[in-house]
Design a protein around this motif. Structure first.
Motif, PDB file in Angstrom:
ATOM      1  N   LYS A   1      39.651  39.497  45.178  1.00  0.00           N
ATOM      2  CA  LYS A   1      40.427  40.627  45.904  1.00  0.00           C
ATOM      3  C   LYS A   1      41.924  39.872  45.954  1.00  0.00           C
ATOM      4  O   LYS A   1      42.985  40.446  46.065  1.00  0.00           O
TER       5      LYS A   1
ATOM      6  N   PRO B   1      40.199  49.231  41.692  1.00  0.00           N
ATOM      7  CA  PRO B   1      40.693  48.396  43.075  1.00  0.00           C
ATOM      8  C   PRO B   1      42.281  48.393  43.089  1.00  0.00           C
ATOM      9  O   PRO B   1      42.794  48.422  42.017  1.00  0.00           O
TER      10      PRO B   1
ATOM     11  N   ARG C   1      43.564  39.966  42.818  1.00  0.00           N
ATOM     12  CA  ARG C   1      43.948  41.312  42.332  1.00  0.00           C
ATOM     13  C   ARG C   1      45.220  41.794  43.305  1.00  0.00           C
ATOM     14  O   ARG C   1      46.129  42.330  42.785  1.00  0.00           O
ATOM     15  N   GLU C   2      45.117  41.789  44.487  1.00  0.00           N
ATOM     16  CA  GLU C   2      46.489  42.130  45.474  1.00  0.00           C
ATOM     17  C   GLU C   2      47.522  41.362  45.133  1.00  0.00           C
ATOM     18  O   GLU C   2      48.614  41.816  45.507  1.00  0.00           O
TER      19      GLU C   2
ATOM     20  N   SER D   1      33.881  37.551  45.904  1.00  0.00           N
ATOM     21  CA  SER D   1      34.617  38.778  46.252  1.00  0.00           C
ATOM     22  C   SER D   1      36.022  38.558  46.748  1.00  0.00           C
ATOM     23  O   SER D   1      36.891  39.173  46.379  1.00  0.00           O
ATOM     24  N   HIS D   2      35.940  37.693  47.891  1.00  0.00           N
ATOM     25  CA  HIS D   2      37.298  37.615  48.553  1.00  0.00           C
ATOM     26  C   HIS D   2      38.455  36.908  47.618  1.00  0.00           C
ATOM     27  O   HIS D   2      39.646  37.513  47.638  1.00  0.00           O
TER      28      HIS D   2
END
Length: 105
Positions: free
Chosen positions: A62, A5, A65-66, A58-59
């Motif tokens: 994310k 990702p 990670r971002e 998951s959100h």
């Protein structure tokens, strides 16, 4: 081969995005757990004991990670996550120590 990702490059990690990601107590809990993980091994995203739905979990990962706080690798039915300790220490010295010193939930 596992799909990687998207994460920002070390010099692209922005303080605003990091602080925004850390504003949520669930995400701070994940980062704090990774800060205290001395062997820095990859952990399953389900190993943090977050009592949240899969989509909400998951959100949160994310966002982490971002923002550049973690690296995430999808491995079929599970995802592994590691703290970007070296990148964060180089970019924002002392930040991880502050998070690690924060009282837990």
């Amino acid at each position: 081969m596992p799909r990687q990702p998207q994460s920002p490059e070390p010099d692209e990690i922005e303080l605003g995005a990091v602080l925004s990601a850390l504003a949520d107590p669930h995400r701070r809990r994940v980062v704090r757990a990774l800060v205290h993980d001395v062997d820095a091994s990859e952990r399953s995203c389900t190993s943090f004991g977050l009592d949240l739905s899969k989509s909400t979990r998951s959100h949160h990962f994310k966002v982490l990670r971002e923002a550049g706080l973690v690296r995430q690798v999808d491995r079929g039915n599970r995802s592994g996550v590691t703290l970007r300790r070296q990148d964060l220490d180089a970019r924002f010295p002392g930040l991880l120590a502050l998070i690690g010193d924060e009282d837990g939930d």
